[in-house]
Motif scaffolding. Structure first.
Motif, PDB file in Angstrom:
ATOM      1  N   GLN A  46      -7.810   7.922  -1.499  1.00  0.00           N
ATOM      2  CA  GLN A  46      -6.449   8.267  -2.172  1.00  0.00           C
ATOM      3  C   GLN A  46      -5.650   7.038  -1.937  1.00  0.00           C
ATOM      4  N   ASP A  47      -5.348   6.409  -0.853  1.00  0.00           N
ATOM      5  CA  ASP A  47      -4.366   5.164  -0.969  1.00  0.00           C
ATOM      6  C   ASP A  47      -4.635   4.056  -1.518  1.00  0.00           C
ATOM      7  N   LYS A  48      -6.114   3.654  -1.654  1.00  0.00           N
ATOM      8  CA  LYS A  48      -6.673   2.557  -2.186  1.00  0.00           C
ATOM      9  C   LYS A  48      -6.476   2.771  -3.856  1.00  0.00           C
ATOM     10  N   ILE A  77     -11.072  12.767  -0.992  1.00  0.00           N
ATOM     11  CA  ILE A  77      -9.626  12.212  -1.289  1.00  0.00           C
ATOM     12  C   ILE A  77      -8.962  11.384  -0.119  1.00  0.00           C
ATOM     13  N   TYR A  93      -9.078  12.134 -10.566  1.00  0.00           N
ATOM     14  CA  TYR A  93      -9.764  12.904  -9.722  1.00  0.00           C
ATOM     15  C   TYR A  93     -10.159  14.215 -10.637  1.00  0.00           C
ATOM     16  N   LEU A 116      -3.863   9.169 -11.210  1.00  0.00           N
ATOM     17  CA  LEU A 116      -4.509   9.343 -10.200  1.00  0.00           C
ATOM     18  C   LEU A 116      -5.145  10.804 -10.170  1.00  0.00           C
ATOM     19  N   MET A 134       0.827  -1.333  -0.215  1.00  0.00           N
ATOM     20  CA  MET A 134       0.094  -0.149  -0.088  1.00  0.00           C
ATOM     21  C   MET A 134       0.898   1.255   0.018  1.00  0.00           C
ATOM     22  N   VAL A 135       0.591   2.130  -0.930  1.00  0.00           N
ATOM     23  CA  VAL A 135       1.312   3.159  -0.880  1.00  0.00           C
ATOM     24  C   VAL A 135       0.196   4.603  -1.102  1.00  0.00           C
ATOM     25  N   PHE A 179      -4.550   4.821  -5.507  1.00  0.00           N
ATOM     26  CA  PHE A 179      -3.380   4.846  -5.859  1.00  0.00           C
ATOM     27  C   PHE A 179      -2.582   3.660  -5.733  1.00  0.00           C
ATOM     28  N   SER A 180      -2.729   2.812  -4.682  1.00  0.00           N
ATOM     29  CA  SER A 180      -2.168   1.699  -4.592  1.00  0.00           C
ATOM     30  C   SER A 180      -2.357   0.836  -5.775  1.00  0.00           C
TER      31      SER A 180
END
Lengths: 75, 192
Positions: B31-33, B27, B56, B52, A54-55, B35-36
């Motif tokens: 965002q982490d979900k 956001i 958005y 990403l 996860m990032v 983006f990952s």
């Protein structure tokens, strides 16, 4: 272990998607199924490993989007 | 008194009334979900951030343009937009670019690693880099369902809807993905 069905049910269980009543039945089956238990353990282990990937994006992305939104005008 | 968290749909409605802060919360929440999921698919941090951000921008344009009529979950809608952008990215002929350091490690894996000391971080970087390479070896359909379920946090039903297959097919792909990944992990001696 009935591979096709049980593996998919185990995956649903690990990802929190197995209905409650089926979860109880799965637990009963796993009591006598070491192969199933091993599979459950490995799927959970892979899940933990995947979680390490996860990032987060940089803060600039959030700032850019909020600025875009604040100044947005429909063309 | 107990506090109730505002749902995504409520945040969207609030945003539509002009409350920009609602977008900031949406956001931060997702965002982490997103983006990952994008990052695992494109394996390049800069490209993932571009995708990403574009996702958005499309979300903002759709919402502010009055064209939002989604009845499903916000994350599902957002992931559908991101997924289409990832598909566009690969349709343009892009492969899996990586930027590596002198040791051959993907430099983007140095970011956001929670381990405290440098040695732990290096070990984790190496493991994560290997893991990303193994995920890349999965067939595209298996990789996609793995990413959508694990990172984007979509349910198998939502993945089935998004990828236009049955829920049994989505589950089956996940099973193959996990089984193949397990074999690859064992082959490369990565500890579970």
């Amino acid at each position: 272990m009935t591979k096709k069905i049980t593996q998919e049910r185990i995956i649903q269980f690990v990802y929190g998607e197995l209905p409650f009543e089926e979860t109880a039945a799965l637990f009963d089956e796993l009591d006598n199924d070491t192969e199933g238990l091993d599979y459950l353990e490995s799927v959970a282990g892979i899940g933990t490993l995947l979680g390490s990937l996860m990032v987060s994006p940089s803060k600039a992305i959030r700032d850019n989007v909020l600025a875009f939104s604040a100044h947005f005008t429909e063309e | 008194m107990g506090q109730r968290t505002m749902s995504d749909q409520e945040l969207v409605q609030l945003y539509l009334t002009g409350q920009e802060k609602a977008l900031a919360v949406l956001i931060a929440r997702h965002q982490d979900k997103l983006f990952s999921a994008i990052y695992v698919l494109v394996r390049n941090r800069a490209v993932a951030e571009d995708i990403l951000q574009d996702a958005y921008f499309k979300i903002v344009s759709t919402l502010k343009g009055g064209r939002y009529n989604e009845e499903g979950k916000f994350i599902q809608w957002a992931m559908r937009i991101a997924r289409n952008l990832v598909i566009d990215h690969f349709r343009r002929g892009n492969k899996f670019p990586t930027v590596t350091d002198s040791e051959g490690n993907d430099i983007f894996t140095y970011i956001n690693i929670p381990e405290e000391n440098q040695e732990d971080r290096l070990v984790a970087n190496e493991r994560d880099s290997k893991l990303r390479q193994l995920i890349e070896q999965l067939p595209a359909e298996q990789r996609e369902v793995l990413v959508l379920r694990h990172y984007a946090d979509l349910s198998f039903k939502e993945i089935a809807d998004l990828t236009q297959v049955s829920i049994n097919t989505a589950l089956g792909r996940m099973r193959y993905a996990l089984n193949n990944l397990r074999k690859l992990i064992e082959k490369h001696n990565i500890a579970l």
